[in-house]
Motif scaffolding. Structure first.
Motif, PDB file in Angstrom:
ATOM      1  N   PHE A  27     -12.596   3.018   0.891  1.00 45.48           N
ATOM      2  CA  PHE A  27     -11.895   3.661   0.874  1.00 45.48           C
ATOM      3  C   PHE A  27     -10.296   3.386   0.149  1.00 45.48           C
ATOM      4  O   PHE A  27      -9.749   4.086   0.229  1.00 45.48           O
ATOM      5  CB  PHE A  27     -11.583   3.637   2.831  1.00 45.48           C
ATOM      6  N   TYR A  28      -9.557   2.110   0.615  1.00 47.12           N
ATOM      7  CA  TYR A  28      -8.586   1.605   0.107  1.00 47.12           C
ATOM      8  C   TYR A  28      -8.593   2.183  -1.437  1.00 47.12           C
ATOM      9  O   TYR A  28      -7.794   1.798  -2.075  1.00 47.12           O
ATOM     10  CB  TYR A  28      -8.440   0.141   0.567  1.00 47.12           C
ATOM     11  N   THR A  29      -9.943   0.887  -2.543  1.00 49.72           N
ATOM     12  CA  THR A  29      -9.176   1.471  -3.489  1.00 49.72           C
ATOM     13  C   THR A  29      -8.975   3.061  -4.522  1.00 49.72           C
ATOM     14  O   THR A  29      -8.355   3.407  -4.633  1.00 49.72           O
ATOM     15  CB  THR A  29     -11.066   1.033  -4.620  1.00 49.72           C
ATOM     16  N   TRP A  34      -6.553   0.568  -5.232  1.00 49.89           N
ATOM     17  CA  TRP A  34      -6.849  -1.767  -5.422  1.00 49.89           C
ATOM     18  C   TRP A  34      -7.947  -1.547  -5.751  1.00 49.89           C
ATOM     19  O   TRP A  34      -9.092  -1.582  -5.958  1.00 49.89           O
ATOM     20  CB  TRP A  34      -6.541  -1.566  -3.426  1.00 49.89           C
ATOM     21  N   ARG A  35      -7.586  -3.113  -6.365  1.00 43.01           N
ATOM     22  CA  ARG A  35      -9.029  -4.115  -7.122  1.00 43.01           C
ATOM     23  C   ARG A  35      -9.571  -5.325  -6.148  1.00 43.01           C
ATOM     24  O   ARG A  35      -9.135  -5.898  -6.629  1.00 43.01           O
ATOM     25  CB  ARG A  35      -8.532  -4.528  -8.325  1.00 43.01           C
ATOM     26  N   ILE A  49      -9.877 -10.149  -1.315  1.00 37.97           N
ATOM     27  CA  ILE A  49      -8.024 -10.462  -1.785  1.00 37.97           C
ATOM     28  C   ILE A  49      -8.351  -8.786  -2.660  1.00 37.97           C
ATOM     29  O   ILE A  49      -9.014  -8.730  -3.753  1.00 37.97           O
ATOM     30  CB  ILE A  49      -7.910 -11.332  -3.010  1.00 37.97           C
ATOM     31  N   ALA A  50      -7.160  -7.799  -2.308  1.00 35.86           N
ATOM     32  CA  ALA A  50      -6.919  -6.726  -2.659  1.00 35.86           C
ATOM     33  C   ALA A  50      -5.679  -6.858  -3.509  1.00 35.86           C
ATOM     34  O   ALA A  50      -5.281  -7.306  -3.529  1.00 35.86           O
ATOM     35  CB  ALA A  50      -6.853  -4.951  -1.523  1.00 35.86           C
ATOM     36  N   ARG A  51      -6.311  -6.550  -4.919  1.00 33.64           N
ATOM     37  CA  ARG A  51      -4.638  -6.349  -5.762  1.00 33.64           C
ATOM     38  C   ARG A  51      -4.634  -5.158  -6.443  1.00 33.64           C
ATOM     39  O   ARG A  51      -5.320  -4.387  -6.791  1.00 33.64           O
ATOM     40  CB  ARG A  51      -5.686  -7.407  -7.409  1.00 33.64           C
ATOM     41  N   LEU A  52      -3.397  -5.195  -7.041  1.00 37.77           N
ATOM     42  CA  LEU A  52      -3.109  -4.273  -8.247  1.00 37.77           C
ATOM     43  C   LEU A  52      -2.411  -4.771  -8.999  1.00 37.77           C
ATOM     44  O   LEU A  52      -2.115  -5.174  -9.226  1.00 37.77           O
ATOM     45  CB  LEU A  52      -1.248  -3.084  -7.314  1.00 37.77           C
ATOM     46  N   GLY A  53      -3.060  -4.808 -10.169  1.00 34.77           N
ATOM     47  CA  GLY A  53      -2.786  -6.060 -11.326  1.00 34.77           C
ATOM     48  C   GLY A  53      -3.619  -7.165 -10.958  1.00 34.77           C
ATOM     49  O   GLY A  53      -4.700  -7.162 -10.985  1.00 34.77           O
ATOM     50  N   ALA A 135       6.410  -1.608  -3.776  1.00 36.54           N
ATOM     51  CA  ALA A 135       5.346  -0.839  -4.445  1.00 36.54           C
ATOM     52  C   ALA A 135       4.376   0.186  -4.549  1.00 36.54           C
ATOM     53  O   ALA A 135       3.763  -0.109  -3.232  1.00 36.54           O
ATOM     54  CB  ALA A 135       5.357  -1.664  -6.316  1.00 36.54           C
ATOM     55  N   PRO A 136       4.347   1.352  -4.588  1.00 36.19           N
ATOM     56  CA  PRO A 136       2.777   2.095  -4.080  1.00 36.19           C
ATOM     57  C   PRO A 136       1.685   0.899  -4.020  1.00 36.19           C
ATOM     58  O   PRO A 136       1.116   0.589  -5.478  1.00 36.19           O
ATOM     59  CB  PRO A 136       2.736   2.879  -5.604  1.00 36.19           C
ATOM     60  N   GLY A 137       0.627   1.286  -2.953  1.00 35.68           N
ATOM     61  CA  GLY A 137      -0.753   0.548  -3.252  1.00 35.68           C
ATOM     62  C   GLY A 137      -0.144  -1.036  -2.054  1.00 35.68           C
ATOM     63  O   GLY A 137      -1.072  -1.209  -1.644  1.00 35.68           O
ATOM     64  N   SER A 138       1.451  -1.601  -1.801  1.00 34.05           N
ATOM     65  CA  SER A 138       1.691  -2.862  -1.822  1.00 34.05           C
ATOM     66  C   SER A 138       2.670  -2.553  -0.359  1.00 34.05           C
ATOM     67  O   SER A 138       2.817  -1.020   0.238  1.00 34.05           O
ATOM     68  CB  SER A 138       2.268  -3.549  -2.629  1.00 34.05           C
ATOM     69  N   LEU A 139       2.472  -3.875   0.758  1.00 37.34           N
ATOM     70  CA  LEU A 139       2.720  -3.758   1.651  1.00 37.34           C
ATOM     71  C   LEU A 139       4.914  -3.118   1.513  1.00 37.34           C
ATOM     72  O   LEU A 139       5.724  -4.103   0.804  1.00 37.34           O
ATOM     73  CB  LEU A 139       2.624  -4.681   2.686  1.00 37.34           C
TER      74      LEU A 139
END
Length: 254
Positions: A27-29, A34-35, A49-53, A135-139
Motif C-alpha cells: 500500500f505505502y510503496t 517507498w522502497r 525501514i522504508a526508504r526514498l532513495g 519532501a514528497p513521501g517523507s514526514l
C-alpha cells in the motif's frame, strides 16, 4: 515543518504497527514510492525501514503485543532516554515501556502524555532517525489530537521545552522558532472511543491524487482534501488495516 533534520526535542521518526506487514508494504510503496527493506535478523521481528532513495523516512512493523493497536507512532529525539523517562513521569505522563536498547541503533521509550496520547522517545546511537523531511513521501508535520489541550501544552512544554503559538484554533509546536507540528482539540465530532493520539502528516505532490490512490488501494478518506486558511492543502486518510495518517501538499525543492 521548519525542521530539516532530527534535533533534540523534535520529531525524528515515525513507524507503523500493522496487522498485515506485507499488505502495508504494498500500500505505502504504491502511495509514496517507498522502497521497503526488512531487517533479516530474526530478533528484529520483521522491522522494515522504508526508504526514498538512500534516505530512511519511516518504518513498518508487525504488531508485537496482543493489545497493540494498528496505528502510526511518532518518535521524538532525546539526548538521554533514561533522563527523559524521569521527566515524563515527573510531568504527569506514563511510561508504557522503559528505556530499551535497539541493537546499536539507539535506545527507545514508549510513553503516554497525561491526556492519553502515546508517543515514543529516541536516543540515537548509530541511527539518528529520518534522513529526509518535508519532501514528497517523507514526514513533514506531526499533530496532537487531545481533549485537554491545556494539560497537554503544560506537559510537552515542560518535558521538551517546546514553544506553543497563541492560537485559539490551531496552536503550533516549535523548537527555537522552528514549528514542526500542531494541536487539535477533540470535540463532540470525534467518537468517544477514539483516544488522544499523535498523527503524522506525510508530504505529497498532490493531495487529491493521494486521496484517490488511497481508496484505490483499499484505504479510506477520513477527511476530504481541503485547503485551510494560511495552510497547505491537506487530507486525513486511513490505510486498509486501519491506521490513520495525514498528507499535505509539499512545496519542497532540493
Amino acid at each position: 515543518m521548519k525542521l530539516h533534520e532530527p534535533v533534540p526535542g523534535g520529531p525524528c521518526w515515525t513507524e507503523l504497527g500493522t496487522s498485515d506487514l506485507e499488505a502495508a508494504k504494498r500500500f505505502y510503496t504504491k502511495l509514496f514510492g517507498w522502497r521497503p527493506e526488512t531487517d533479516p535478523r530474526r530478533e528484529a521481528g520483521g522491522y522494515t525501514i522504508a526508504r526514498l532513495g538512500d534516505a530512511a523516512v519511516a518504518a513498518l512493523s508487525p504488531l508485537y503485543q496482543q493489545d497493540q493497536p494498528v496505528a502510526w507512532n511518532v518518535s521524538f529525539a532525546v539526548r538521554d532516554a533514561d533522563a527523559a523517562v524521569r521527566q515524563v513521569t515527573a510531568a504527569g505522563g506514563a511510561v508504557l515501556q522503559g528505556a530499551t536498547d535497539v541493537f546499536a541503533a539507539g535506545r527507545f521509550v514508549v510513553a503516554a502524555d497525561p491526556t492519553g496520547a502515546v508517543f515514543q522517545l529516541w536516543q540515537q546511537r548509530s541511527f539518528p532517525g529520518a534522513g529526509l523531511f518535508n519532501a514528497p513521501g517523507s514526514l513533514g508535520w506531526v499533530e496532537l489530537l487531545t481533549r485537554d489541550p491545556e494539560r497537554a501544552a503544560d506537559f510537552y512544554t515542560t518535558v521538551f521545552g517546546w514553544s506553543v503559538t497563541a492560537s485559539e484554533h490551531y496552536p503550533q509546536w516549535g523548537i527555537d522558532g522552528a514549528d514542526f507540528g500542531g494541536m487539535v482539540t477533540m470535540d463532540d465530532k470525534f467518537p468517544h472511543e477514539v483516544p488522544a493520539h499523535w498523527l503524522p502528516y506525510f508530504a505529497v505532490a498532490d493531495v487529491d491524487t493521494a486521496a484517490v490512490d488511497t481508496t484505490d488501494g483499499g484505504g479510506t478518506v477520513l477527511m476530504e482534501p481541503t485547503s485551510p486558511p494560511d495552510g497547505p492543502r491537506i487530507a486525513v486518510l486511513r490505510d486498509p488495516q486501519g491506521a490513520m495518517f495525514g498528507v499535505y501538499r509539499s512545496d519542497y525543492e532540493r
